[in-house]
Design a protein around this motif. Structure first.
Motif, PDB file in Angstrom:
ATOM      1  N   ASP A  18       0.877  -1.172   0.000  1.00  0.00           N
ATOM      2  CA  ASP A  18       0.000   0.000   0.000  1.00  0.00           C
ATOM      3  C   ASP A  18       0.910   1.216   0.000  1.00  0.00           C
ATOM      4  O   ASP A  18       1.734   1.363   0.905  1.00  0.00           O
ATOM      5  N   THR A  20       1.021   5.248   0.108  1.00  0.00           N
ATOM      6  CA  THR A  20       0.241   6.449   0.389  1.00  0.00           C
ATOM      7  C   THR A  20       0.782   7.606  -0.439  1.00  0.00           C
ATOM      8  O   THR A  20       1.999   7.841  -0.477  1.00  0.00           O
ATOM      9  N   VAL A  21      -0.126   8.300  -1.118  1.00  0.00           N
ATOM     10  CA  VAL A  21       0.250   9.406  -1.996  1.00  0.00           C
ATOM     11  C   VAL A  21      -0.530  10.658  -1.615  1.00  0.00           C
ATOM     12  O   VAL A  21      -1.601  10.574  -1.016  1.00  0.00           O
ATOM     13  N   ASP A  22       0.014  11.814  -1.953  1.00  0.00           N
ATOM     14  CA  ASP A  22      -0.665  13.086  -1.691  1.00  0.00           C
ATOM     15  C   ASP A  22      -1.685  13.415  -2.775  1.00  0.00           C
ATOM     16  O   ASP A  22      -2.733  13.973  -2.495  1.00  0.00           O
ATOM     17  N   ILE A  24      -3.650  11.556  -5.817  1.00  0.00           N
ATOM     18  CA  ILE A  24      -3.952  10.281  -6.477  1.00  0.00           C
ATOM     19  C   ILE A  24      -3.923  10.402  -7.992  1.00  0.00           C
ATOM     20  O   ILE A  24      -3.436   9.505  -8.687  1.00  0.00           O
ATOM     21  N   GLY A  45     -10.585   5.953  -0.603  1.00  0.00           N
ATOM     22  CA  GLY A  45      -9.200   6.230  -0.256  1.00  0.00           C
ATOM     23  C   GLY A  45      -8.179   5.242  -0.782  1.00  0.00           C
ATOM     24  O   GLY A  45      -7.022   5.289  -0.381  1.00  0.00           O
ATOM     25  N   TRP A  46      -8.564   4.348  -1.697  1.00  0.00           N
ATOM     26  CA  TRP A  46      -7.587   3.433  -2.288  1.00  0.00           C
ATOM     27  C   TRP A  46      -8.051   2.931  -3.652  1.00  0.00           C
ATOM     28  O   TRP A  46      -9.231   2.864  -3.923  1.00  0.00           O
ATOM     29  N   CYS A  58      -1.662  -1.133  -4.032  1.00  0.00           N
ATOM     30  CA  CYS A  58      -2.672  -0.087  -3.920  1.00  0.00           C
ATOM     31  C   CYS A  58      -2.028   1.288  -3.775  1.00  0.00           C
ATOM     32  O   CYS A  58      -0.997   1.430  -3.113  1.00  0.00           O
ATOM     33  N   LEU A  59      -2.645   2.270  -4.398  1.00  0.00           N
ATOM     34  CA  LEU A  59      -2.342   3.663  -4.096  1.00  0.00           C
ATOM     35  C   LEU A  59      -3.426   4.125  -3.134  1.00  0.00           C
ATOM     36  O   LEU A  59      -4.611   3.914  -3.381  1.00  0.00           O
ATOM     37  N   CYS A  60      -2.995   4.708  -2.021  1.00  0.00           N
ATOM     38  CA  CYS A  60      -3.907   5.130  -0.960  1.00  0.00           C
ATOM     39  C   CYS A  60      -3.729   6.617  -0.703  1.00  0.00           C
ATOM     40  O   CYS A  60      -2.643   7.164  -0.881  1.00  0.00           O
ATOM     41  N   TRP A  61      -4.799   7.256  -0.284  1.00  0.00           N
ATOM     42  CA  TRP A  61      -4.746   8.670   0.071  1.00  0.00           C
ATOM     43  C   TRP A  61      -5.761   8.919   1.179  1.00  0.00           C
ATOM     44  O   TRP A  61      -6.669   8.143   1.394  1.00  0.00           O
ATOM     45  N   ASP A  62      -5.548  10.035   1.874  1.00  0.00           N
ATOM     46  CA  ASP A  62      -6.473  10.431   2.952  1.00  0.00           C
ATOM     47  C   ASP A  62      -7.536  11.347   2.439  1.00  0.00           C
ATOM     48  O   ASP A  62      -7.363  12.124   1.568  1.00  0.00           O
TER      49      ASP A  62
END
Length: 62
Positions: A18, A20-22, A24, A45-46, A58-62
């Motif tokens: 996973d 995490t990116v700023d 997407i 968020g993913w 996965c690319l995930c973000w908040d």
């Protein structure tokens, strides 16, 4: 060795990352340009992708 096939349990992944990116949209553009492909499946968020060998991540973000 057979490449994994998301989400087929007969051809499982060896590991899953996973990342995490700023941003997407920018991250997706970058991974697709490097040879990844989008896979079915996403949530709040993913998003799921496969590297050129077929390993899912996965690319995930908040």
């Amino acid at each position: 060795m057979r490449a994994p096939a998301w989400p087929d349990p007969e051809r499982p992944q060896q590991f899953h990352l996973d990342v995490t990116v700023d941003d997407i949209d920018a991250a997706e553009k970058a991974v697709l340009a490097l040879g990844a492909r989008r896979l079915p499946g996403e949530g709040d968020g993913w998003r799921v992708y496969a590297d050129p060998s077929g390993h899912p991540f996965c690319l995930c973000w908040d």
